[in-house]
Design an enzyme around this catalytic site. Structure first.
Site, PDB file in Angstrom:
ATOM      1  N   SER A 173       0.843  -1.195   0.000  1.00  0.00           N
ATOM      2  CA  SER A 173       0.000   0.000   0.000  1.00  0.00           C
ATOM      3  C   SER A 173       0.880   1.246   0.000  1.00  0.00           C
ATOM      4  O   SER A 173       1.606   1.507   0.958  1.00  0.00           O
ATOM      5  CB  SER A 173      -0.912  -0.001   1.225  1.00  0.00           C
ATOM      6  OG  SER A 173      -1.420   1.311   1.398  1.00  0.00           O
ATOM      7  N   HIS A 199      -1.227  -1.285  -4.359  1.00  0.00           N
ATOM      8  CA  HIS A 199      -2.492  -1.035  -3.659  1.00  0.00           C
ATOM      9  C   HIS A 199      -2.604   0.473  -3.392  1.00  0.00           C
ATOM     10  O   HIS A 199      -1.760   1.061  -2.718  1.00  0.00           O
ATOM     11  CB  HIS A 199      -2.528  -1.838  -2.350  1.00  0.00           C
ATOM     12  CG  HIS A 199      -3.825  -1.722  -1.614  1.00  0.00           C
ATOM     13  ND1 HIS A 199      -4.937  -2.482  -1.920  1.00  0.00           N
ATOM     14  CD2 HIS A 199      -4.197  -0.922  -0.579  1.00  0.00           C
ATOM     15  CE1 HIS A 199      -5.928  -2.162  -1.109  1.00  0.00           C
ATOM     16  NE2 HIS A 199      -5.510  -1.214  -0.285  1.00  0.00           N
ATOM     17  N   ASP A 208      -4.874   3.556  -1.953  1.00  0.00           N
ATOM     18  CA  ASP A 208      -5.953   3.850  -1.002  1.00  0.00           C
ATOM     19  C   ASP A 208      -6.488   5.259  -1.199  1.00  0.00           C
ATOM     20  O   ASP A 208      -5.786   6.238  -0.960  1.00  0.00           O
ATOM     21  CB  ASP A 208      -5.418   3.730   0.429  1.00  0.00           C
ATOM     22  CG  ASP A 208      -5.147   2.286   0.803  1.00  0.00           C
ATOM     23  OD1 ASP A 208      -6.100   1.488   0.764  1.00  0.00           O
ATOM     24  OD2 ASP A 208      -3.985   1.959   1.121  1.00  0.00           O
ATOM     25  N   MET A 215      -9.187   8.023   0.021  1.00  0.00           N
ATOM     26  CA  MET A 215     -10.053   8.374   1.162  1.00  0.00           C
ATOM     27  C   MET A 215     -10.640   9.762   0.956  1.00  0.00           C
ATOM     28  O   MET A 215      -9.927  10.663   0.511  1.00  0.00           O
ATOM     29  CB  MET A 215      -9.225   8.376   2.450  1.00  0.00           C
ATOM     30  CG  MET A 215      -8.520   7.072   2.720  1.00  0.00           C
ATOM     31  SD  MET A 215      -7.510   7.208   4.202  1.00  0.00           S
ATOM     32  CE  MET A 215      -6.690   5.612   4.175  1.00  0.00           C
ATOM     33  N   HIS A 241      -8.427   0.957  -3.956  1.00  0.00           N
ATOM     34  CA  HIS A 241      -9.330   0.715  -2.824  1.00  0.00           C
ATOM     35  C   HIS A 241     -10.023   2.035  -2.496  1.00  0.00           C
ATOM     36  O   HIS A 241      -9.413   2.938  -1.920  1.00  0.00           O
ATOM     37  CB  HIS A 241      -8.483   0.196  -1.646  1.00  0.00           C
ATOM     38  CG  HIS A 241      -9.245  -0.017  -0.382  1.00  0.00           C
ATOM     39  ND1 HIS A 241      -8.618  -0.240   0.833  1.00  0.00           N
ATOM     40  CD2 HIS A 241     -10.582  -0.052  -0.116  1.00  0.00           C
ATOM     41  CE1 HIS A 241      -9.533  -0.406   1.781  1.00  0.00           C
ATOM     42  NE2 HIS A 241     -10.726  -0.286   1.231  1.00  0.00           N
ATOM     43  N   MET A 270     -12.252   4.279  -0.435  1.00  0.00           N
ATOM     44  CA  MET A 270     -12.917   4.481   0.859  1.00  0.00           C
ATOM     45  C   MET A 270     -13.657   5.808   0.754  1.00  0.00           C
ATOM     46  O   MET A 270     -13.294   6.809   1.387  1.00  0.00           O
ATOM     47  CB  MET A 270     -11.878   4.480   1.985  1.00  0.00           C
ATOM     48  CG  MET A 270     -11.358   3.081   2.281  1.00  0.00           C
ATOM     49  SD  MET A 270      -9.798   3.083   3.161  1.00  0.00           S
ATOM     50  CE  MET A 270      -8.683   3.174   1.780  1.00  0.00           C
ATOM     51  N   MET A 282     -11.288  -5.954   5.486  1.00  0.00           N
ATOM     52  CA  MET A 282     -10.518  -4.978   6.271  1.00  0.00           C
ATOM     53  C   MET A 282     -10.204  -5.585   7.633  1.00  0.00           C
ATOM     54  O   MET A 282     -11.114  -5.937   8.386  1.00  0.00           O
ATOM     55  CB  MET A 282     -11.319  -3.686   6.473  1.00  0.00           C
ATOM     56  CG  MET A 282     -11.366  -2.750   5.276  1.00  0.00           C
ATOM     57  SD  MET A 282      -9.777  -2.312   4.543  1.00  0.00           S
ATOM     58  CE  MET A 282      -8.892  -1.613   5.932  1.00  0.00           C
ATOM     59  N   ASP A 334      -6.447  -6.581   4.288  1.00  0.00           N
ATOM     60  CA  ASP A 334      -5.845  -5.245   4.324  1.00  0.00           C
ATOM     61  C   ASP A 334      -5.887  -4.670   5.736  1.00  0.00           C
ATOM     62  O   ASP A 334      -6.964  -4.467   6.299  1.00  0.00           O
ATOM     63  CB  ASP A 334      -6.640  -4.344   3.357  1.00  0.00           C
ATOM     64  CG  ASP A 334      -6.061  -2.950   3.207  1.00  0.00           C
ATOM     65  OD1 ASP A 334      -4.977  -2.680   3.757  1.00  0.00           O
ATOM     66  OD2 ASP A 334      -6.713  -2.137   2.524  1.00  0.00           O
TER      67      ASP A 334
HETATM   68  C1  DX5 Z   1      -6.254   1.548   5.590  1.00  0.00           C
HETATM   69  C2  DX5 Z   1      -5.838   1.188   4.185  1.00  0.00           C
HETATM   70  C3  DX5 Z   1      -4.717   0.226   4.137  1.00  0.00           C
HETATM   71  C4  DX5 Z   1      -3.450   0.732   4.796  1.00  0.00           C
HETATM   72  C5  DX5 Z   1      -2.739  -0.467   5.355  1.00  0.00           C
HETATM   73  O1  DX5 Z   1      -7.457   2.190   5.587  1.00  0.00           O
HETATM   74  O2  DX5 Z   1      -6.910   0.598   3.473  1.00  0.00           O
HETATM   75  O3  DX5 Z   1      -4.449  -0.217   2.809  1.00  0.00           O
HETATM   76  O4  DX5 Z   1      -2.601   1.426   3.935  1.00  0.00           O
HETATM   77  O5  DX5 Z   1      -1.653  -0.041   6.077  1.00  0.00           O
HETATM   78  P1  DX5 Z   1      -0.906  -0.990   7.110  1.00  0.00           P
HETATM   79  O6  DX5 Z   1      -0.402  -2.167   6.315  1.00  0.00           O
HETATM   80  O7  DX5 Z   1       0.187  -0.116   7.621  1.00  0.00           O
HETATM   81  O8  DX5 Z   1      -1.906  -1.394   8.149  1.00  0.00           O
HETATM   82 ZN    ZN Z   2      -6.415  -0.396   1.446  1.00  0.00          ZN
END
Ligand code: DX5
Ligand code: ZN
Length: 216
Positions: free
Chosen positions: A7, A32, A34, A36, A65, A67, A136, A174
């Site tokens: 990620s 990956h 993310d 948000m 991903h 969110m 998650m 994840d």
């Molecule tokens: C959290 C993200 C993850 C995050 C994971 O909301 O969806 O992908 O980057 O990070 P680690 O591996 O540090 O928990």
């Molecule tokens: Zn993620």
């Protein structure tokens, strides 16, 4: 051998090109990414322009991903930005079935993500339609949190549902994945390991990725 999806949330954004090169040279399978929105989760990360740039820096699979609320408003834009896999949250979609069809009709693989409190059986009526389920194993919004142990039960249950129907749907996990707990995640039935902090905060990220690939 698990699919390893580092990620980029935990990467150094000032050196994004170097981080992409490192992943390109590594055994990592997917990037990956993310996204948000500050509404679905209490944090804001990066969006379309950044993903567009990352797309030019790699030929590897871009696993996005989302969110965000109302992901249907942006699916086409993420396709244009270069997403290969687009994952939306079950909790963010009133018309999940329609959202899945939209993603697939745009030519992307469709994923659905479940928050820690959401049971896996809510997916029983869409499981045949999706390419991936993202479990998650922390509450979404931040990197660097601790793995929620109960996620292992959910992975096992989902594995059973997928195998009983002889589906190819992948299970991605994840949040809070470390070199210590990754084996239990794979043994529970995960196909894809996402790792942010474990990879990017490691003194030797490429070696860490290699270690994650060797987990069984
Ligand atoms: C959290 C993200 C993850 C995050 C994971 O909301 O969806 O992908 O980057 O990070 P680690 O591996 O540090 O928990
Ligand atoms: Zn993620």
């Amino acid at each position: 051998m698990p699919i390893v999806a580092p990620s980029l949330l935990a990467s150094n954004f000032l050196k994004l090109q170097d981080e992409c090169n490192m992943l390109n040279e590594s055994e990592a399978d997917w990037f990956h990414l993310d996204v948000m929105d500050g509404v679905f989760v209490p944090n804001i990360s990066f969006g379309l322009p950044v993903i567009e740039q990352i797309r030019t820096a790699t030929k590897k699979v871009c696993d996005v991903h989302l969110m965000i609320v109302q992901p249907e408003r942006y699916a086409e834009a993420f396709k244009k930005a270069g997403a290969d896999i687009l994952t939306v949250h079950y909790e963010a979609c009133t018309h999940l079935h329609r959202n899945i069809q939209q993603i697939k009709s745009l030519g992307m693989q469709a994923g659905v993500s479940l928050n820690p409190h959401t049971p896996v059986d809510v997916l029983k009526d869409v499981l045949d339609d999706i390419d991936l389920v993202l479990i998650m194993s922390v509450n979404p919004g931040f990197g660097g949190q601790s793995f929620i142990l109960h996620s292992l039960q959910k992975i096992k249950q989902l594995r059973k549902m997928i195998d009983e129907r002889a589906l190819e749907t992948r299970i991605e996990v994840d949040g809070g994945i470390t070199l210590e707990n990754a084996a239990s995640v794979v043994r529970a039935g995960a196909d894809v390991l996402v790792a942010g902090s474990t990879v990017f905060k490691s003194p030797d990220p490429k070696a860490t990725i290699r270690q994650l690939k060797q987990i069984h």
